[in-house]
Design a protein around this motif. Structure first.
Motif, PDB file in Angstrom:
ATOM      1  N   LEU A  28       4.400  10.213  17.014  1.00  0.00           N
ATOM      2  CA  LEU A  28       4.694  12.052  15.847  1.00  0.00           C
ATOM      3  C   LEU A  28       6.565  11.552  15.518  1.00  0.00           C
ATOM      4  O   LEU A  28       6.953  11.775  14.491  1.00  0.00           O
ATOM      5  CB  LEU A  28       4.637  13.565  16.475  1.00  0.00           C
ATOM      6  CG  LEU A  28       3.188  13.413  16.418  1.00  0.00           C
ATOM      7  CD1 LEU A  28       2.615  14.862  17.239  1.00  0.00           C
ATOM      8  CD2 LEU A  28       2.532  12.780  15.734  1.00  0.00           C
ATOM      9  N   LEU A  29       7.528  11.346  17.067  1.00  0.00           N
ATOM     10  CA  LEU A  29       8.865  11.439  16.393  1.00  0.00           C
ATOM     11  C   LEU A  29       9.190   9.410  15.381  1.00  0.00           C
ATOM     12  O   LEU A  29      10.174  10.157  14.488  1.00  0.00           O
ATOM     13  CB  LEU A  29       9.659  11.364  17.633  1.00  0.00           C
ATOM     14  CG  LEU A  29       9.466  13.165  18.647  1.00  0.00           C
ATOM     15  CD1 LEU A  29      10.531  12.700  19.906  1.00  0.00           C
ATOM     16  CD2 LEU A  29      10.437  13.464  18.019  1.00  0.00           C
ATOM     17  N   GLU A  30       8.225   8.868  16.002  1.00  0.00           N
ATOM     18  CA  GLU A  30       8.122   7.135  14.863  1.00  0.00           C
ATOM     19  C   GLU A  30       8.115   7.462  13.683  1.00  0.00           C
ATOM     20  O   GLU A  30       8.784   7.594  12.102  1.00  0.00           O
ATOM     21  CB  GLU A  30       7.588   7.071  15.918  1.00  0.00           C
ATOM     22  CG  GLU A  30       8.144   5.884  16.910  1.00  0.00           C
ATOM     23  CD  GLU A  30       6.951   4.821  17.347  1.00  0.00           C
ATOM     24  OE1 GLU A  30       6.021   4.587  16.751  1.00  0.00           O
ATOM     25  OE2 GLU A  30       6.975   4.562  18.942  1.00  0.00           O
ATOM     26  N   ALA A  31       6.814   8.699  13.521  1.00  0.00           N
ATOM     27  CA  ALA A  31       6.843   9.167  11.832  1.00  0.00           C
ATOM     28  C   ALA A  31       8.190  10.078  11.272  1.00  0.00           C
ATOM     29  O   ALA A  31       7.848   9.997  10.237  1.00  0.00           O
ATOM     30  CB  ALA A  31       5.100   9.745  11.642  1.00  0.00           C
ATOM     31  N   ILE A  32       8.416  10.885  12.494  1.00  0.00           N
ATOM     32  CA  ILE A  32       9.562  11.585  10.941  1.00  0.00           C
ATOM     33  C   ILE A  32      10.555  10.686  10.553  1.00  0.00           C
ATOM     34  O   ILE A  32      10.660  10.390  10.113  1.00  0.00           O
ATOM     35  CB  ILE A  32      10.161  12.272  12.135  1.00  0.00           C
ATOM     36  CG1 ILE A  32       9.099  13.701  12.978  1.00  0.00           C
ATOM     37  CG2 ILE A  32      11.426  12.901  11.908  1.00  0.00           C
ATOM     38  CD1 ILE A  32       8.782  14.194  11.512  1.00  0.00           C
TER      39      ILE A  32
ATOM     40  N   ASP B  94      12.405  10.194   7.316  1.00  0.00           N
ATOM     41  CA  ASP B  94      13.464   9.411   6.582  1.00  0.00           C
ATOM     42  C   ASP B  94      14.123   8.740   6.446  1.00  0.00           C
ATOM     43  O   ASP B  94      14.941   9.511   5.363  1.00  0.00           O
ATOM     44  CB  ASP B  94      14.617  10.016   7.913  1.00  0.00           C
ATOM     45  CG  ASP B  94      14.399  11.595   8.780  1.00  0.00           C
ATOM     46  OD1 ASP B  94      13.551  12.447   8.219  1.00  0.00           O
ATOM     47  OD2 ASP B  94      13.966  11.776  10.327  1.00  0.00           O
ATOM     48  N   THR B  95      12.805   7.822   6.064  1.00  0.00           N
ATOM     49  CA  THR B  95      13.966   6.002   5.632  1.00  0.00           C
ATOM     50  C   THR B  95      13.707   6.626   4.338  1.00  0.00           C
ATOM     51  O   THR B  95      13.909   5.424   3.390  1.00  0.00           O
ATOM     52  CB  THR B  95      12.998   4.895   5.530  1.00  0.00           C
ATOM     53  OG1 THR B  95      12.100   5.137   5.937  1.00  0.00           O
ATOM     54  CG2 THR B  95      13.345   5.197   7.473  1.00  0.00           C
ATOM     55  N   ARG B  96      12.347   7.565   3.831  1.00  0.00           N
ATOM     56  CA  ARG B  96      12.094   7.654   2.065  1.00  0.00           C
ATOM     57  C   ARG B  96      11.826   9.487   2.066  1.00  0.00           C
ATOM     58  O   ARG B  96      10.932   9.436   2.098  1.00  0.00           O
ATOM     59  CB  ARG B  96      11.094   6.903   2.166  1.00  0.00           C
ATOM     60  CG  ARG B  96      10.271   7.232   0.512  1.00  0.00           C
ATOM     61  CD  ARG B  96       9.505   5.964   0.379  1.00  0.00           C
ATOM     62  NE  ARG B  96       9.997   4.870   0.119  1.00  0.00           N
ATOM     63  CZ  ARG B  96       8.547   3.365   0.206  1.00  0.00           C
ATOM     64  NH1 ARG B  96       7.444   3.783  -0.379  1.00  0.00           N
ATOM     65  NH2 ARG B  96       8.615   2.566   0.502  1.00  0.00           N
ATOM     66  N   LYS B  97      12.820   9.711   1.417  1.00  0.00           N
ATOM     67  CA  LYS B  97      12.682  10.952   1.173  1.00  0.00           C
ATOM     68  C   LYS B  97      12.544  11.539   0.235  1.00  0.00           C
ATOM     69  O   LYS B  97      12.425  11.130  -1.547  1.00  0.00           O
ATOM     70  CB  LYS B  97      14.531  11.687   0.378  1.00  0.00           C
ATOM     71  CG  LYS B  97      15.111  11.615   2.453  1.00  0.00           C
ATOM     72  CD  LYS B  97      14.417  12.848   3.126  1.00  0.00           C
ATOM     73  CE  LYS B  97      15.210  13.031   4.783  1.00  0.00           C
ATOM     74  NZ  LYS B  97      14.670  13.590   5.507  1.00  0.00           N
ATOM     75  N   ASP B  98      11.040  11.777   0.401  1.00  0.00           N
ATOM     76  CA  ASP B  98      10.500  11.968  -1.005  1.00  0.00           C
ATOM     77  C   ASP B  98       9.325  13.556  -1.345  1.00  0.00           C
ATOM     78  O   ASP B  98       8.370  13.397   0.095  1.00  0.00           O
ATOM     79  CB  ASP B  98       8.789  11.067  -1.382  1.00  0.00           C
ATOM     80  CG  ASP B  98       8.083  10.860  -2.343  1.00  0.00           C
ATOM     81  OD1 ASP B  98       7.994  11.862  -3.189  1.00  0.00           O
ATOM     82  OD2 ASP B  98       7.716   9.782  -2.327  1.00  0.00           O
ATOM     83  N   ASN B  99      10.044  13.729  -2.480  1.00  0.00           N
ATOM     84  CA  ASN B  99       9.375  15.566  -2.238  1.00  0.00           C
ATOM     85  C   ASN B  99       7.670  15.941  -1.902  1.00  0.00           C
ATOM     86  O   ASN B  99       7.035  16.606  -1.312  1.00  0.00           O
ATOM     87  CB  ASN B  99       9.277  16.463  -3.608  1.00  0.00           C
ATOM     88  CG  ASN B  99      10.782  16.691  -3.236  1.00  0.00           C
ATOM     89  OD1 ASN B  99      11.282  16.828  -2.262  1.00  0.00           O
ATOM     90  ND2 ASN B  99      11.420  16.982  -4.547  1.00  0.00           N
TER      91      ASN B  99
ATOM     92  N   ALA C  70       0.519  -1.077   0.002  1.00  0.00           N
ATOM     93  CA  ALA C  70      -0.189  -0.292  -0.255  1.00  0.00           C
ATOM     94  C   ALA C  70       1.095   1.534   0.365  1.00  0.00           C
ATOM     95  O   ALA C  70       2.221   0.882   0.034  1.00  0.00           O
ATOM     96  CB  ALA C  70      -0.904   0.434   1.605  1.00  0.00           C
ATOM     97  N   ARG C  71       0.836   2.184   0.026  1.00  0.00           N
ATOM     98  CA  ARG C  71       1.210   3.538  -0.416  1.00  0.00           C
ATOM     99  C   ARG C  71       2.142   4.094   1.111  1.00  0.00           C
ATOM    100  O   ARG C  71       0.894   3.668   2.190  1.00  0.00           O
ATOM    101  CB  ARG C  71       0.110   4.908  -0.859  1.00  0.00           C
ATOM    102  CG  ARG C  71      -0.791   4.544  -1.897  1.00  0.00           C
ATOM    103  CD  ARG C  71       0.173   4.695  -3.055  1.00  0.00           C
ATOM    104  NE  ARG C  71      -0.490   4.387  -4.542  1.00  0.00           N
ATOM    105  CZ  ARG C  71      -0.429   4.198  -5.566  1.00  0.00           C
ATOM    106  NH1 ARG C  71       1.170   3.747  -5.387  1.00  0.00           N
ATOM    107  NH2 ARG C  71      -0.364   4.141  -6.572  1.00  0.00           N
ATOM    108  N   PHE C  72       2.945   4.218   1.132  1.00  0.00           N
ATOM    109  CA  PHE C  72       3.407   5.090   1.909  1.00  0.00           C
ATOM    110  C   PHE C  72       3.194   5.696   2.734  1.00  0.00           C
ATOM    111  O   PHE C  72       3.378   5.262   3.972  1.00  0.00           O
ATOM    112  CB  PHE C  72       4.994   5.152   1.473  1.00  0.00           C
ATOM    113  CG  PHE C  72       6.723   5.399   2.218  1.00  0.00           C
ATOM    114  CD1 PHE C  72       6.231   4.763   3.484  1.00  0.00           C
ATOM    115  CD2 PHE C  72       6.558   6.706   2.962  1.00  0.00           C
ATOM    116  CE1 PHE C  72       7.893   4.746   4.393  1.00  0.00           C
ATOM    117  CE2 PHE C  72       7.067   7.343   3.584  1.00  0.00           C
ATOM    118  CZ  PHE C  72       7.627   5.783   4.537  1.00  0.00           C
ATOM    119  N   SER C  73       2.577   7.066   2.314  1.00  0.00           N
ATOM    120  CA  SER C  73       1.812   7.750   3.349  1.00  0.00           C
ATOM    121  C   SER C  73       0.980   7.710   3.849  1.00  0.00           C
ATOM    122  O   SER C  73       0.866   8.119   5.012  1.00  0.00           O
ATOM    123  CB  SER C  73       0.882   9.108   2.300  1.00  0.00           C
ATOM    124  OG  SER C  73       0.227   8.427   1.289  1.00  0.00           O
TER     125      SER C  73
END
Length: 602
Positions: A304-308, A312-317, A275-278
């Motif tokens: 929220l820090l876990e979300a950050i 960080d594992t997938r840099k996507d604009n 499924a979509r990473f977002s």
């Protein structure tokens, strides 16, 4: 975080297969449908690229293959590539009379226009395609898809009645096709319709219906896990968890326990990239809000820090908007904790990401404008006119609101000095905002003018290049005409002498030379436009037209023998002429005439 927690399913990519397609093409499309259920876009593109190399593909096959590929590329934000494929689709559509293939072409453009926010064009193309399919009783899949496009368009406008009408049409074709994934999407569509009505009317029955259809979509995946899209399932899980967070009235602990079970199911699909990473960010957002409802601020911050860390594992604009929301929420939580330094740092980070997101959106907007300019100039003008009218309407609302505020302020000013003071402060803030808006609009206007100037300059440079090319071609043709005139004079002299053998010999030599003349012409075109004028300036004596011809041939590095053949003279005459040219240019005996001419032409 509320704005990123409730998600609306957009569009699936399954379409109908034409009866005239190659068996290999139909097999490829079925394989792509299966891969799409588990979010395997990269593998789908590899299969499509391989199929497109098949030389036996017909225009109908190409329309289907290009349509699938353009849809996947749009999902990956490859706007330019997708737009180019849509152009190719309509090229192929001109080569076929099959109504189904033409409907497919309209479907591909409708999907592109939905990405470009050209909603009127989306509805028009979708309805035109449905008209082409009116007599086709076997095309439930494509009819479902086109109705879903229209439904999704109206969902963006929050028009509940039209949303319900077109999702019912989707349901009819989904049931006729017995496609479990289509049916699951219909259930999510119904849930969005009832949620939209609840937000307008606050009816409890609408809220219950919303959850009812979410549960049906969830149950359908549990029953048919290989036939329902993982994206659809993850969205259902997240929306049900969000329902328990926002709308359920039971004890918070019970609601949390149930919601976390749904989120665990969604996480299982995400861990396997089905499924979509977002969607990860939506899950962490819901967990953080549950922690806040329980008063556990440190735990809310931890989620929220876990979300950050996950971001960080997938840099996507394309994830910048979500990242901004997370940092914004972290800032609010730190402020609640009384940690103002952390709140300030998170706020600065969120503003930095917001700027990046704005820049990225500007780039994306520029790409969209470029595609619209290249493919739909007239539609773009209409869109700009519509935006202008909308802006004027907003301005009218703003001015009307200001007028109302002014009248209310005057009425209450006489009753209370305190209210007068408050009104003055609010008025000053409003004027400041108007000034900022005006400055922002002026800055945008300047930027548009600069872009227009850059475009005009590029067009001017292109015209200058074309003019330069015409000059070079004129020069080449002039030298060739001179050569032909010389040949004709020689033939005329031979005719007067009456010796036919000399004429035949001359024609034979001319035939041999014609083979090289195109190459000579091309080389002459490459001469610097000011080559001859520079020769005349550097000569100590006046140069004749014949001198200039010799210079051109020598500059082209033609041998003495080649020049003699072109001019129909002896090689010794060419060598003598070269000697005389060196004298006219004031060159010493040791100097090389060819090197000299190369320097002049460089």
């Amino acid at each position: 975080m509320k704005n990123i927690l409730f998600i609306l399913l957009f569009l699936s990519t399954s379409v109908s297969f034409g009866q005239g397609l190659l068996k290999g093409t139909s097999d490829v499309l079925r394989k792509i449908d299966q891969l799409n259920l588990k979010n395997q876009d990269d593998e789908s593109l590899k299969i499509l690229d391989k199929a497109l190399k098949n030389p036996a593909t017909s225009p109908d096959d190409l329309i289907y293959l290009y349509t699938y590929k353009s849809g996947i590329l749009l999902d990956q934000d490859s706007l330019k590539l997708s737009s180019n494929l849509v152009d190719q689709i309509f090229v192929q559509a001109q080569k076929t009379t099959d109504s189904l293939s033409q409907a497919m072409a309209l479907r591909s453009r409708a999907y592109l226009n939905s990405y470009l926010n050209l909603t009127d064009q989306v509805i028009k193309d979708s309805k035109d395609a449905l008209k082409l399919l009116e007599s086709r009783k076997d095309q439930n899949r494509l009819k479902y898809y086109l109705n879903y496009l229209i439904y999704a368009t109206y969902s963006g406008w929050n028009e509940s009645d039209k949303m319900e009408h077109y999702i019912k049409e989707c349901e009819k074709y989904a049931l006729a096709e017995n496609n479990q994934n289509f049916i699951a999407n219909v259930y999510l569509g119904y849930s969005s319709v009832f949620l939209n009505r609840y937000r307008k009317d606050k009816g409890k029955s609408d809220l219950d219906s919303n959850y009812f259809y979410l549960q049906k979509a969830y149950d359908l995946f549990e029953k048919f896990p290989e036939e329902v899209s993982s994206n659809t399932f993850v969205i259902a899980c997240i929306n049900m968890a969000n329902y328990l967070l926002e709308f359920s009235e039971g004890p918070i602990a019970d609601r949390k326990e149930t919601a976390y079970k749904y989120l665990a199911k969604a996480e299982e699909e995400l861990k396997h990239d089905r499924a979509r990473f977002s969607r990860w960010i939506n899950i962490y957002g819901i967990k953080s809000d549950f922690a806040l409802k329980e008063g556990n601020i440190p735990l809310a911050e931890q989620y929220l820090l876990e979300a950050i860390n996950r971001l960080d594992t997938r840099k996507d604009n394309n994830l910048l908007r979500l990242e901004y929301s997370v940092y914004k929420h972290l800032s609010e939580i730190s402020e609640k904790k009384g940690d103002l330094n952390s709140a300030l740092n998170y706020q600065k980070k969120s503003e930095s990401i917001l700027k990046q997101n704005f820049d990225q959106r500007q780039i994306a907007s520029a790409q969209k404008l470029e595609v619209q300019y290249e493919t739909e100039k007239k539609d773009q003008q209409l869109m700009l006119l519509g935006e202008t009218a909308e802006l004027r309407q907003r301005q009218n609302y703003l001015y009307g609101g200001l007028a109302v505020l002014a009248m209310l302020g005057l009425a209450f000013m006489f009753r209370s000095y305190h209210f007068k003071l408050r009104y003055s402060i609010e008025r000053e803030k409003q004027l400041s905002k108007e000034k900022e808006d005006a400055e922002r609009n002026a800055e945008m206007q300047v930027r548009l003018e600069k872009e227009e100037q850059a475009r005009l300059k590029a067009e001017q440079n292109l015209l200058e290049l074309k003019h330069s090319q015409l000059q070079k071609e004129s020069l080449a043709n002039s030298l060739i005409i001179d050569h032909k005139n010389d040949m004709l004079k020689q033939i005329q002299n031979k005719l007067q002498d009456g010796d036919s053998r000399d004429i035949q010999k001359l024609l034979k030599e001319e035939t041999l030379l014609n083979a090289d003349f195109e190459d000579i012409k091309w080389q002459i075109q490459q001469l610097h436009p000011t080559f001859f004028s520079q020769l005349i300036e550097r000569a100590n004596q006046k140069l004749t037209p014949l001198d200039l011809r010799y210079c051109a041939y020598i500059y082209l590095q033609m041998s003495t023998k080649q020049i003699a053949q072109v001019l129909h003279v002896e090689a010794q005459s060419v060598r003598m002429f070269k000697y005389r040219l060196k004298q006219k240019f004031g060159l010493s005996k040791e100097s090389d005439l060819e090197t000299f001419l190369q320097e002049v032409g460089s």
